[in-house]
Design an enzyme around this catalytic site. Structure first.
Site, PDB file in Angstrom:
ATOM      1  N   MET A  30      39.730  29.918  45.855  1.00 18.45           N
ATOM      2  CA  MET A  30      40.896  29.546  46.750  1.00 18.45           C
ATOM      3  C   MET A  30      40.412  28.392  47.756  1.00 18.45           C
ATOM      4  SD  MET A  30      43.269  32.782  47.304  1.00 18.45           S
ATOM      5  CE  MET A  30      42.151  33.600  48.601  1.00 18.45           C
ATOM      6  N   LEU A  33      34.937  26.351  49.794  1.00 20.84           N
ATOM      7  CA  LEU A  33      33.873  26.677  49.110  1.00 20.84           C
ATOM      8  C   LEU A  33      32.676  26.843  49.869  1.00 20.84           C
ATOM      9  CD1 LEU A  33      34.120  24.617  45.669  1.00 20.84           C
ATOM     10  CD2 LEU A  33      35.504  26.713  46.319  1.00 20.84           C
ATOM     11  N   HIS A  34      31.771  27.939  49.657  1.00 25.78           N
ATOM     12  CA  HIS A  34      30.518  28.360  50.295  1.00 25.78           C
ATOM     13  C   HIS A  34      29.339  28.398  49.109  1.00 25.78           C
ATOM     14  CE1 HIS A  34      31.703  32.348  49.283  1.00 25.78           C
ATOM     15  NE2 HIS A  34      32.612  32.299  50.109  1.00 25.78           N
ATOM     16  N   GLY A  36      28.347  31.286  48.037  1.00 26.61           N
ATOM     17  CA  GLY A  36      28.813  32.204  47.003  1.00 26.61           C
ATOM     18  C   GLY A  36      29.478  31.583  46.124  1.00 26.61           C
ATOM     19  N   HIS A  37      30.520  30.722  46.289  1.00 22.64           N
ATOM     20  CA  HIS A  37      31.014  29.760  45.029  1.00 22.64           C
ATOM     21  C   HIS A  37      30.043  29.152  44.337  1.00 22.64           C
ATOM     22  CE1 HIS A  37      34.524  30.420  48.142  1.00 22.64           C
ATOM     23  NE2 HIS A  37      35.066  31.131  46.909  1.00 22.64           N
ATOM     24  N   ASP A 151      34.176  40.864  45.844  1.00 24.04           N
ATOM     25  CA  ASP A 151      35.342  41.274  45.530  1.00 24.04           C
ATOM     26  C   ASP A 151      35.199  42.323  44.447  1.00 24.04           C
ATOM     27  OD1 ASP A 151      37.186  39.467  47.275  1.00 24.04           O
ATOM     28  OD2 ASP A 151      35.919  38.252  46.207  1.00 24.04           O
ATOM     29  N   LEU A 185      28.637  36.196  52.345  1.00 23.98           N
ATOM     30  CA  LEU A 185      29.631  34.893  52.469  1.00 23.98           C
ATOM     31  C   LEU A 185      30.779  35.287  52.100  1.00 23.98           C
ATOM     32  CD1 LEU A 185      27.042  32.197  51.260  1.00 23.98           C
ATOM     33  CD2 LEU A 185      27.096  33.383  53.503  1.00 23.98           C
ATOM     34  N   ARG A 188      36.406  33.730  54.812  1.00 22.79           N
ATOM     35  CA  ARG A 188      37.070  34.336  56.161  1.00 22.79           C
ATOM     36  C   ARG A 188      35.971  34.387  57.097  1.00 22.79           C
ATOM     37  NH1 ARG A 188      40.507  37.038  51.853  1.00 22.79           N
ATOM     38  NH2 ARG A 188      42.404  36.313  52.428  1.00 22.79           N
TER      39      ARG A 188
HETATM   40  O1  PAF Z   1      38.679  35.747  44.896  1.00 25.13           O
HETATM   41  C1  PAF Z   1      39.487  34.916  44.943  1.00 25.13           C
HETATM   42  O2  PAF Z   1      39.088  33.731  45.393  1.00 25.13           O
HETATM   43  C2  PAF Z   1      40.707  34.804  44.434  1.00 25.13           C
HETATM   44  O3  PAF Z   1      41.499  36.118  44.624  1.00 25.13           O
HETATM   45  C3  PAF Z   1      41.271  34.271  43.045  1.00 25.13           C
HETATM   46  C4  PAF Z   1      40.482  35.123  41.928  1.00 25.13           C
HETATM   47  C5  PAF Z   1      40.644  32.879  43.031  1.00 25.13           C
HETATM   48  C6  PAF Z   1      42.349  34.217  42.535  1.00 25.13           C
HETATM   49  O4  PAF Z   1      43.438  33.726  43.368  1.00 25.13           O
END
Ligand code: PAF
Length: 283
Positions: A30, A33-34, A36-37, A151, A185, A188
């Protein structure tokens, strides 16, 4: 690296790759980016011929009183980071591109898990997640997709959707990335004041303590949960849930843990107005 905003354009650039038999890795995000991404993108770049990072703040997974409007947005910086790691495309569609007819009438639901844990406090959230993730799978034709284990419930539900609906895609779980203090990370974390940030360490501290006593033989769920709950409460956090669940079924465990199963503690807590989630696999 190219930033693409439309589905048609993305399909046009990916079609030749698919025809040539290249593997396509998708990293759904979403934005904001940090590291973790970055770990997800790195994994995709290392394993796939082509990496697509989607940056899309999906409105249908947010409740009315949630943080959709204040969620951090910085596409340019996100694109730079993705490029520096070796991603090939950033897909950043508008809401009109993703939902041209407004809210979709066709939604994907997990009948059983969508109302547990995070789903109990965020009604409709997992429907929104599954629907957008399915759309991204179909739009990109990716054969691999990368999700972070922070998540935990989300990746579990996505794996189940892939099996239930026969998506031809392999889901890769990537371990939680923590900062040097132990905080998991999350985009939020940016909402936290300095004080709240230091108080929020009580989540990972509590989880670590629970794992330590589990490793020493503690099998009573109440004792493990209490360690986490007390750690958060002692630091002015508000606990939403702390549950010990089975890693394979995500079902909640009460009583005593059986030595032959695998468990994870799932946590959601507020510090000020910021809701954080975290988890720790016990074995
Ligand atoms: O984990 C997230 O950032 C979101 O829930 C995702 C998987 C990109 C779906 O919008």
């Amino acid at each position: 690296m190219q930033v693409i905003h439309t589905i048609d354009e993305l399909r046009t650039v990916l079609k030749p790759c698919i025809r040539q038999g290249k593997s396509i890795g998708l990293v759904p995000t979403m934005g904001a980016l940090h590291d973790g991404h970055a770990a997800l993108i790195k994994a995709s770049v290392a394993e796939c011929d082509v990496t697509v990072v989607s940056v899309y703040l999906n409105p249908i997974q947010f409740g009315k009183n949630e943080d959709l409007d204040k969620y951090p947005k910085r596409l340019e910086a996100d694109a730079k980071l993705a490029e520096s790691i070796g991603a090939d495309f950033v897909f950043a569609p508008t809401n009109e591109e993703m939902y041209p007819e407004g809210d979709p009438l066709t939604l994907i639901r997990d009948e059983s898990l969508e109302s547990l844990y995070c789903g109990a406090y965020r009604p409709g959230h997992f429907r929104g997640v599954l629907t957008v993730v399915a759309k991204l799978f179909l739009i990109t034709g990716a054969n691999h997709a990368y999700f972070g284990e922070k998540d935990y419930q989300q990746v579990f539900i996505i794996e189940r959707m892939v099996r239930d609906l026969n998506f031809d895609i392999q889901i890769h779980r990537v371990k939680i990335v923590r900062d040097s203090t132990g905080l998991a990370l999350s985009s939020r974390n940016e909402y936290l004041s300095d004080l709240e940030r230091s108080q929020a360490l009580s989540i990972s501290d509590g989880l670590r303590k629970a794992k330590e006593v589990f490793d020493k033989g503690e099998q009573r769920v109440a004792v493990l949960r209490d360690l986490v709950i007390k750690s958060i409460l002692a630091n002015r956090g508000q606990v939403q849930y702390v549950e010990v669940v089975n890693q394979k079924t995500l079902q909640k465990i009460n009583g005593v843990l059986r030595p032959d199963d695998r468990f994870v503690i799932l946590v959601a807590a507020f510090f000020g107005k910021t809701r954080l989630i975290d988890n720790m696999e016990l074995n």
